[in-house]
Design an enzyme around this catalytic site. Structure first.
Site, short mmCIF file in Angstrom:
data_model
loop_
_atom_site.label_atom_id
_atom_site.label_comp_id
_atom_site.label_asym_id
_atom_site.label_seq_id
_atom_site.Cartn_x
_atom_site.Cartn_y
_atom_site.Cartn_z
N ILE A 1 -0.06 2.73 4.42
CA ILE A 1 0.91 1.92 3.68
C ILE A 1 1.51 2.89 2.67
O ILE A 1 0.86 3.24 1.68
CB ILE A 1 0.26 0.71 2.98
CG1 ILE A 1 -0.38 -0.22 4.02
CG2 ILE A 1 1.29 -0.04 2.15
CD1 ILE A 1 -1.19 -1.36 3.43
N PRO A 2 2.71 3.40 2.91
CA PRO A 2 3.24 4.57 2.20
C PRO A 2 3.75 4.28 0.79
O PRO A 2 4.95 4.41 0.49
CB PRO A 2 4.36 5.05 3.13
CG PRO A 2 4.84 3.80 3.79
CD PRO A 2 3.61 2.94 3.97
N CYS A 3 2.83 3.93 -0.11
CA CYS A 3 3.22 3.62 -1.49
C CYS A 3 3.78 4.84 -2.21
O CYS A 3 4.44 4.68 -3.25
CB CYS A 3 2.05 3.02 -2.25
SG CYS A 3 0.57 4.03 -2.24
N HIS A 4 3.60 6.02 -1.65
CA HIS A 4 4.19 7.22 -2.25
C HIS A 4 5.72 7.17 -2.20
O HIS A 4 6.38 7.88 -2.94
CB HIS A 4 3.68 8.49 -1.56
CG HIS A 4 3.89 8.52 -0.09
ND1 HIS A 4 3.00 7.94 0.80
CD2 HIS A 4 4.90 9.03 0.65
CE1 HIS A 4 3.45 8.12 2.03
NE2 HIS A 4 4.61 8.78 1.96
#
Length: 173
Positions: free
Chosen positions: A125-128
């Site tokens: 889950i690419p919260c970056h």
């Protein structure tokens, strides 16, 4: 009673180009992925799910377009899932601000930031891809510009093709 050692908490500790990543598993599912400080020693996968995570994370590090298909344990609140689903819709190489994401889902930037920090499955889950309107912002509940966590965020964004000033992008979802 034996105190569990940090190394024993993980089914694997992966030494990836982005840094150390701990993999926790239970019941055939990944229960958590954790960014770890550099002093952690690598640990070979101890079960099939941890091995699958190691293989897929390695493929992502080789190719930013790799699509994950990991068995993730359901974790988090309904609101967090709403934020995480919106994060998953951000294309590779792009970023959105906490405010943009909040507007998109009808919430507040601080609440979006808290949901990002509570992400159980970073990278997957690419919260970056979520940043502050005035810069890189925090990452994994850290805002230390010289810390390893923001170094990981910088690596992930560069790996995915974001430019140095990608955080200034204002395109909506």
């Amino acid at each position: 009673m034996k105190i569990q050692q940090q190394h024993e908490l993980f089914a694997a500790v992966l030494d990836l180009p982005l840094g150390k990543l701990g993999v926790r598993t239970a019941g055939g599912l990944i229960t958590e992925l954790c960014y770890l400080p550099p002093h952690f020693d690598a640990k070979a996968p101890q079960d099939a799910v941890a091995e699958l995570a190691a293989v897929q994370l390695g493929k992502y590090c080789e190719d930013a377009d790799f699509v994950f298909d990991l068995p993730l344990k359901r974790a988090g609140t309904e609101f967090q899932h709403k934020v995480w689903d919106a994060i998953r819709s951000i294309p590779r190489g792009s970023v959105r601000t906490y405010g943009e994401l909040a507007k998109h889902i009808g919430s507040a930037p601080r609440a979006v930031g808290q949901a990002c920090g509570a992400n159980w499955f970073p990278v997957v889950i690419p919260c970056h891809r979520v940043t502050s309107s005035s810069g890189l912002g925090g990452f994994a509940n850290s805002d230390d510009p010289n810390g390893y966590l923001l170094g990981i965020k910088r690596w992930l964004l560069a790996h995915e093709g974001s430019s140095e000033y990608a955080w200034q992008q204002t395109t909506l979802l």
